[in-house]
Design a protein around this motif. Structure first.
Motif, short mmCIF file in Angstrom:
data_model
loop_
_atom_site.label_atom_id
_atom_site.label_comp_id
_atom_site.label_asym_id
_atom_site.label_seq_id
_atom_site.Cartn_x
_atom_site.Cartn_y
_atom_site.Cartn_z
N GLY A 1 0.82 -1.21 0.00
CA GLY A 1 0.00 0.00 0.00
C GLY A 1 0.85 1.26 0.00
N SER A 2 0.31 2.32 0.59
CA SER A 2 0.99 3.62 0.66
C SER A 2 1.65 3.78 2.01
CB SER A 2 -0.01 4.75 0.44
OG SER A 2 -0.59 4.66 -0.83
N ILE A 3 2.96 4.07 2.00
CA ILE A 3 3.73 4.24 3.24
C ILE A 3 4.49 5.56 3.15
CG2 ILE A 3 5.57 3.29 4.68
CD1 ILE A 3 4.78 0.50 3.48
N THR A 4 4.29 6.41 4.15
CA THR A 4 4.97 7.71 4.16
C THR A 4 6.41 7.53 4.60
OG1 THR A 4 2.89 8.82 4.67
CG2 THR A 4 4.92 10.05 5.09
N LYS A 5 7.32 8.05 3.79
CA LYS A 5 8.76 7.99 4.05
C LYS A 5 9.25 9.39 4.41
CE LYS A 5 9.30 3.67 2.69
NZ LYS A 5 9.83 2.62 3.55
N ASN B 1 23.86 14.67 9.43
CA ASN B 1 23.53 13.25 9.40
C ASN B 1 22.25 13.08 8.60
OD1 ASN B 1 23.71 10.42 10.34
ND2 ASN B 1 21.82 10.94 11.37
N LEU B 2 22.26 12.16 7.65
CA LEU B 2 21.06 11.87 6.88
C LEU B 2 20.29 10.79 7.62
CD1 LEU B 2 20.78 11.31 3.06
CD2 LEU B 2 19.56 9.87 4.67
N GLY B 3 19.09 11.14 8.06
CA GLY B 3 18.19 10.18 8.68
C GLY B 3 17.11 9.82 7.68
N PHE B 4 16.75 8.54 7.64
CA PHE B 4 15.76 8.08 6.67
C PHE B 4 14.95 6.94 7.26
CE2 PHE B 4 15.01 4.67 3.53
CZ PHE B 4 13.91 5.24 2.92
N GLY B 5 13.65 6.95 7.01
CA GLY B 5 12.81 5.85 7.46
C GLY B 5 11.35 6.12 7.19
N ASP B 6 10.51 5.25 7.75
CA ASP B 6 9.07 5.42 7.65
C ASP B 6 8.62 6.47 8.66
OD1 ASP B 6 9.26 3.31 5.92
OD2 ASP B 6 8.01 1.94 7.09
N GLN B 7 7.54 7.16 8.34
CA GLN B 7 6.95 8.07 9.31
C GLN B 7 6.07 7.24 10.22
OE1 GLN B 7 4.02 11.00 7.97
NE2 GLN B 7 5.02 12.48 9.31
N ASP B 8 6.32 7.32 11.53
CA ASP B 8 5.50 6.59 12.49
C ASP B 8 4.08 7.13 12.39
OD1 ASP B 8 4.12 6.32 15.21
OD2 ASP B 8 5.85 4.98 15.44
N PRO B 9 3.08 6.24 12.15
CA PRO B 9 1.71 6.71 11.94
C PRO B 9 1.09 7.35 13.19
CG PRO B 9 1.79 4.32 11.95
CD PRO B 9 3.21 4.80 12.01
N ILE B 10 1.63 7.05 14.37
CA ILE B 10 1.06 7.59 15.61
C ILE B 10 1.77 8.88 16.02
CG2 ILE B 10 0.67 7.14 18.08
CD1 ILE B 10 0.43 4.13 17.23
N THR B 11 3.09 8.84 16.08
CA THR B 11 3.84 10.00 16.57
C THR B 11 4.23 10.98 15.46
OG1 THR B 11 6.00 8.95 16.30
CG2 THR B 11 4.86 8.59 18.41
N GLY B 12 4.28 10.48 14.21
CA GLY B 12 4.73 11.31 13.11
C GLY B 12 6.24 11.39 13.00
N ASP B 13 6.94 10.77 13.96
CA ASP B 13 8.40 10.80 13.95
C ASP B 13 8.98 9.87 12.90
OD1 ASP B 13 8.35 12.53 16.12
OD2 ASP B 13 8.59 10.92 17.60
N ASP C 1 10.96 6.81 11.80
CA ASP C 1 11.27 5.49 12.37
C ASP C 1 12.27 4.81 11.45
OD1 ASP C 1 11.41 2.93 13.36
OD2 ASP C 1 9.25 2.56 13.32
N ASP C 2 13.56 4.85 11.85
CA ASP C 2 14.59 4.28 10.98
C ASP C 2 14.80 2.79 11.20
OD1 ASP C 2 15.95 4.34 13.38
OD2 ASP C 2 17.62 5.55 12.64
N LEU C 3 13.96 2.17 12.02
CA LEU C 3 14.03 0.72 12.22
C LEU C 3 12.86 -0.01 11.56
CD1 LEU C 3 15.20 0.61 15.94
CD2 LEU C 3 16.57 0.11 13.90
N ALA C 4 11.89 0.73 11.05
CA ALA C 4 10.74 0.12 10.39
C ALA C 4 11.18 -0.62 9.12
CB ALA C 4 9.71 1.18 10.03
N THR C 5 10.57 -1.75 8.89
CA THR C 5 10.83 -2.52 7.68
C THR C 5 9.50 -2.66 6.94
OG1 THR C 5 12.57 -3.73 8.82
CG2 THR C 5 11.75 -4.69 6.78
N SER C 6 9.36 -1.92 5.85
CA SER C 6 8.07 -1.93 5.17
C SER C 6 8.01 -2.95 4.04
CB SER C 6 7.73 -0.54 4.65
OG SER C 6 8.79 0.02 3.93
#
Length: 146
Positions: free
Chosen positions: A26-30, A44-56, A58-63
């Protein structure tokens, strides 16, 4: 030329980017974020999914959304935009896990010829920075616009 996502939100200071991955899950916000480090012009380049609850970020998410090449190409594109605004920036990149750092190394290796047209890439090995070489197990990367 690699396919990239084109609908990207860019913050006014060019340090925050958001786009939507569209794939098998589906659609996952990065989110891509450039964090100021303690040294002048180092980020520092940070990259990951946007946590759907906090909006932060999440560089440990595996989509596993089936579009990793397109996502990484989009993240790389943010480097062009960011360094056009911060031309002296030295961007530190490492994965949140060894597996992700290896994934980044493979992606850099695969596209090194085109990357080197615009950026100098260094790899961190045994606490020493060296010009990036393929098939070396670097711990981190430092990217600078040429």
């Amino acid at each position: 030329m690699l396919e990239k996502y084109s609908d990207i939100f860019i913050s006014h200071d060019y340090k925050y980017y958001k786009f939507t991955s569209i794939g098998t899950k589906g659609s996952i916000t990065k989110v891509v974020r450039y964090y100021d480090l303690d040294l002048k012009d180092y980020y520092n380049l940070g990259f990951g999914d946007q946590d759907p609850i906090t909006g932060d970020l999440d560089d440990l998410a595996t989509s596993n959304n089936g579009d990793s090449e397109k996502v990484l190409a989009t993240v790389a594109m943010t480097l062009f935009t960011f360094t056009s605004q911060y031309p002296k920036a030295k961007v530190y990149i490492t994965g949140s896990t060894e597996v992700r750092t290896r994934l980044y190394r493979i992606a850099i290796s695969r596209h090194l010829c085109s990357i080197e047209m615009d950026f100098k890439v260094e790899g961190l090995l045994d606490s020493e920075w060296e010009l990036f070489k393929k098939d070396v197990p670097y711990e981190a990367f430092l990217v600078t616009k040429i």
